[in-house]
Design a protein around this motif. Structure first.
Motif: not given
Length: 915
Positions: A193-206
């Motif tokens: 919510t703080a950063y509207p544009f993100t590129v997220v690692s699947l390994d991190y977010i899973k």
């Protein structure tokens, strides 16, 4: 009532209304400013009432030359970011898309909720296709937050691509960076919510906790790269990823783009899970026409031949030449391979029980694979076995090159189960492997590699040598460094972090002669087409899709070389390579030739491993080896699973393959897109002229330019320094240059800031460095006209009302030319008059007199300007309708209205040259 496009006076300056945030809040941009300068004001709270304003015409104290007129026209055109055409994103694109790359965008525009599976071939440009959809929705005001989910090794590449090609600054969210991003956030606040544009690692977010947090704060637009890795088998990581995507897809309003070059790899269940993310009805396969029509709305898949044939894009890709490079094992190398096989067979015959026997088979194949790779890899694998480092559960994915996780996790030599009775035999084999590794030039395989490299280099090629294991890559790299002393040799393996790999590869651009040795950690993530144009497969791929992925690093959209080469090496008398070619490679090649699809090893890997063992024994040079183990009908079972995989692929192609849009539906829109806001030629012309005006001219080299950032005016140089642009850089205006040369397109910071600076300098000459203060009026003699002609440089503003729900501001730079009171020409033809070379100068007094006369008559042109603006609004409305028709849109409408009066930015008098 104020509307988008209106001019207002507030806080001592003029503003353009961008839109209403709420009933009592306005979003405004300074008249002489950029989108970055936009603010929100509450008119009821302003000390001085907000009032409507009118843009002032040029005056006689704002005179300048023809060069300034050209600069101002281009600066105005390139600084506008709110295009009025049906492709609102055109002004933000830093890449010139090919016609076929518009297909996913047009498909997305026909959907209320944008859910697409983009399954184009490796190297065709799925990132560009997805980025165009994202940028378009942002510029239409439909999306204000997004996330890209991708494997960790692709995070930085996505961040770079979004910035360079789509003018979007996104934040990388990885395990290493998340903590710093969370610092300072309120307890109730999330990164997403703080950063509207993100590129997220699947390994991190899973992970379970993070997955829940992301699902709660997930943006309305999500791109999933390498989506096939999220729906595969039963691995825990894959299950976690799929659980996340399922949860995101449950929100029927969320836009979702799934990207993969391998949507169907023979696993029908995984494929149906992938389709089910697009729409629940697609999760169950069907062949009825309604089901197929629904799928066709969400699925686009083109192979390289489709692009080159149907779309006529022969020049979009290099000519691919491939060859086999067999070699013959001799002497100690052949004996060593056979002795290791004997050792493995003894282990296998002692195995007790089905599970132990299967693990023994896998261990044998894993060891033999290392032996076939190099003596160095064999020594490492044998030591791992001796050290008791076995991880039996990890053998299968490494053995068959499964790619559910990052490739960098699988280039370490595998460990296998160890029996203490084997110690003496193992130690003897290790000693022999070390001895062979110490004499690399005696290795027939390595000698063949040197021969192939010399042949390719003689053709001008720049090769990448792909190896399967780290020890092999390091050994090969050391040998090549000694052999090719004039070349820069680098070795990139999974020992390096993704950032270190990228840095090491990019540093090679400084060398004209270069050879890269890499493991499959580079088979995804870092595009190599700018530096290399040849691939040598030093080790056979046991998963055929890896072969395609390796070659796809250099044979892809943007490759500047007219030819790319691929060479596959194998031992023609090697029992290992012979078995792989017979059981895997030849069958996969045949399927690929017949279906156009590269398929991985079938899921029934037990049948394949048994067939490999059987084939290896049959090809062994040792008498009696063939009868040591009974595999029964292993070869027949393996043939059956390959046939099943082939049938599954053929069936999927027959049911799912479709042509989403025809070229004749897309090509006209592509042509209009290219001409809309200025392409590479206009960007190059403007940048050269602008830098010359600011006393920082480009330096010209053979195939590029040199830009000196430190010579720019201080304020501009400081703004660019904040973007990391300092010193002297090699640049080009052509798409997809080599990595040591920076591409400069219309959204590159130097172009954007030059355009904004010069446009602002003309409108507010006291606000910037004097060098940037362009005059807004001028006169000169020319042979381009036969009558005294006045050219008015205009900024037109429009409101776009979409489906009755959203009102957007659009802007356009254009010109009208008048001879007396009569409008002669408009648009591009009028702008071209400013480009026609002057035939002579006029005296200052004559210039002033001509400008005074033109200013006196400017009000008489008002009706013509209004009529032209109305005509442009109608034409733009037709453009939107045409695109709606091309996308078969239903019910979506866009009404275009001019905002008057138009702004007269520049006034120029062209005096015909006397004969």
């Amino acid at each position: 009532m104020l509307q988008p496009g209106d001019l207002v006076a507030a806080r001592g300056r003029e503003w353009i209304v961008l839109g209403k945030i709420a009933e009592d809040l306005l979003r405004v941009r300074p008249l002489s400013g950029s989108e970055e300068d936009a603010i929100t004001i509450a008119p009821a709270l302003e000390a001085t009432p907000v009032s409507q304003a009118r843009f002032a015409p040029p005056t006689t104290d704002q005179l300048d030359t023809q060069d300034a007129a050209r600069l101002l026209a281009d600066a105005l055109r390139l600084s506008l970011r709110r295009g009025a055409g049906p492709f609102r994103s055109a002004a933000h694109l830093g890449v010139e898309p090919r016609a076929y790359q518009l297909v996913p965008l047009l498909m997305a525009l026909r959907l209320e909720v944008k859910r697409l599976l983009i399954a184009d071939d490796v190297g065709i440009g799925k990132t560009v296709e997805a980025g165009m959809i994202l940028r378009e929705l942002m510029d239409r005001g439909e999306v204000d937050r997004f996330a890209v989910l991708c494997p960790p090794h692709l995070v930085e590449q996505w961040v770079d691509e979004l910035a360079a090609k789509f003018d979007i600054d996104a934040v990388a969210v990885t395990s290493a960076r998340a903590r710093s991003l969370e610092r300072g956030l309120a307890l109730s606040e999330s990164i997403f919510t703080a950063y509207p544009f993100t590129v997220v690692s699947l390994d991190y977010i899973k992970a379970d906790g993070r997955r829940d947090e992301f699902a709660r704060a997930c943006p309305p637009f999500v791109i999933v790269d390498e989506a096939h890795s999220c729906v595969g088998g039963g691995e825990k990581g894959t299950q976690q990823r799929y659980a996340l995507l399922q949860r995101l897809a449950e929100n029927a309003e969320r836009h979702l783009l799934l990207l993969t070059a391998t949507p169907h790899s023979g696993d029908q269940d995984a494929y149906q899970r992938l389709l089910g993310l697009l729409h629940p009805d697609l999760a169950t396969p069907d062949t009825n026409e309604g089901w197929r029509r629904r799928l066709a709305r969400h699925f686009v898949q083109r192979r390289r031949p489709d692009i080159q044939g149907q779309w006529g894009e022969d020049r979009a890709f290099a000519r691919a030449l491939s060859a086999d490079a067999p070699y013959t094992l001799t002497g100690a190398h052949l004996t060593f391979q056979e002795d290791v096989l004997d050792y493995c067979l003894e282990v296998a015959t002692r195995a007790d029980g089905e599970l132990a026997r299967r693990l023994a088979f896998w261990g044998t194949l894993a060891l033999m694979r290392c032996v076939g790779s190099s003596p160095a890899a064999a020594a490492s694998a044998l030591r791992n076995r001796l050290a008791g480092m076995a991880e039996e559960g990890a053998l299968q994915p490494i053995l068959f090159d499964e790619d559910e996780d990052s490739f960098s996790d699988t280039d370490v030599e595998p460990a296998t189960a160890f029996d203490p009775e084997e110690r003496v035999a193992l130690e003897a084999l290790i000693g022999r492997a070390d001895a062979l590794a110490a004499r690399p030039t005696d290795d027939p395989k390595l000698r063949e590699l040197l021969r192939q490299l010399k042949a390719l280099i003689a053709k001008g090629a720049r090769p990448v040598v792909f190896c399967r294991f780290i020890s092999t890559a390091e050994s090969v790299g050391a040998t090549l460094a000694a052999e090719f002393k004039k070349h820069r040799i680098e070795v990139v393996t999974g020992r390096l972090t993704p950032e270190e790999r990228r840095t090491r590869v990019e540093a090679m651009s400084e060398a004209l002669q270069r050879i890269l040795v890499a493991t499959d950690c580079l088979a995804e993530g870092i595009n190599l087409q700018g530096l290399f144009d040849a691939v040598i497969h030093y080790d056979l791929n046991w998963n055929p899709t890896r072969h395609q992925q390796r070659e796809g690093r250099v044979d892809r959209f943007g490759q500047q070389s007219p030819t790319v080469w691929s060479v596959m090496m194998f031992g023609q008398n090697s029992s290992i390579d012979g078995a792989v070619i017979e059981v895997i490679t030849s069958k996969a090649r045949r399927i690929a030739q017949e279906t156009g699809v590269s398929v991985p090893v079938p899921e029934d890997s037990a049948s394949v491993s048994a067939a490999l063992m059987q084939a290896m024994l049959l090809k062994s040079k040792r008498p009696g080896a063939q009868g040591l183990l009974d595999f029964g009908a292993a070869a027949a079972r393996a043939d059956t699973v390959w046939r099943n995989a082939e049938e599954a692929v053929k069936k999927s192609r027959a049911i799912y393959a479709q042509n989403a849009l025809r070229p004749d539906e897309v090509l006209p829109e592509w042509q209009r897109l290219r001409a809309l806001n200025g392409g590479p030629d206009e960007v190059a012309r403007f940048t050269r002229r602008a830098l010359t005006r600011l006393n920082a001219p480009l330096g010209q080299e053979a195939d590029h330019w040199r830009l000196h950032y430190d010579r720019l005016p201080q304020r501009l140089a400081e703004r660019l320094e904040a973007r990391g642009l300092t010193g002297t850089r090699a640049i080009t205006f052509a798409d997809d240059p080599r990595p040591d040369i920076q591409h400069v397109g219309r959204v590159h910071p130097v172009v954007a800031m030059l355009a904004e600076t010069l446009a602002e300098g003309a409108l507010d000459p006291n606000g910037l460095d004097r060098a940037a203060a362009l005059g807004r009026a001028g006169a000169w003699r020319t042979r381009a006209v036969v009558r005294l002609t006045t050219v008015l440089l205009l900024r037109l503003r429009f409101t776009l009302v979409t489906s009755g729900r959203r009102t957007l501001l659009a802007e356009e730079a254009t010109a009208l030319a008048f001879a007396g009171d009569e409008q002669v020409i408009g648009g591009a033809e009028a702008l071209a008059l400013l480009e026609a070379e002057a035939s002579g100068n006029l005296e200052p007094t004559v210039i002033a007199r001509q400008i005074d006369r033109a200013l006196t008559a400017i009000d008489t042109h008002d009706a013509a300007i209004r009529a032209y603006a109305a005509d442009r609004a109608a034409a733009l409305g037709h453009d939107h309708d045409r695109v709606k028709a091309a996308t078969r849109g239903e019910g979506a409408t866009t009404d275009v209205f001019p905002v008057l009066p138009a702004d007269v930015i520049g006034l120029y008098v062209l005096v015909p040259e006397a004969n």
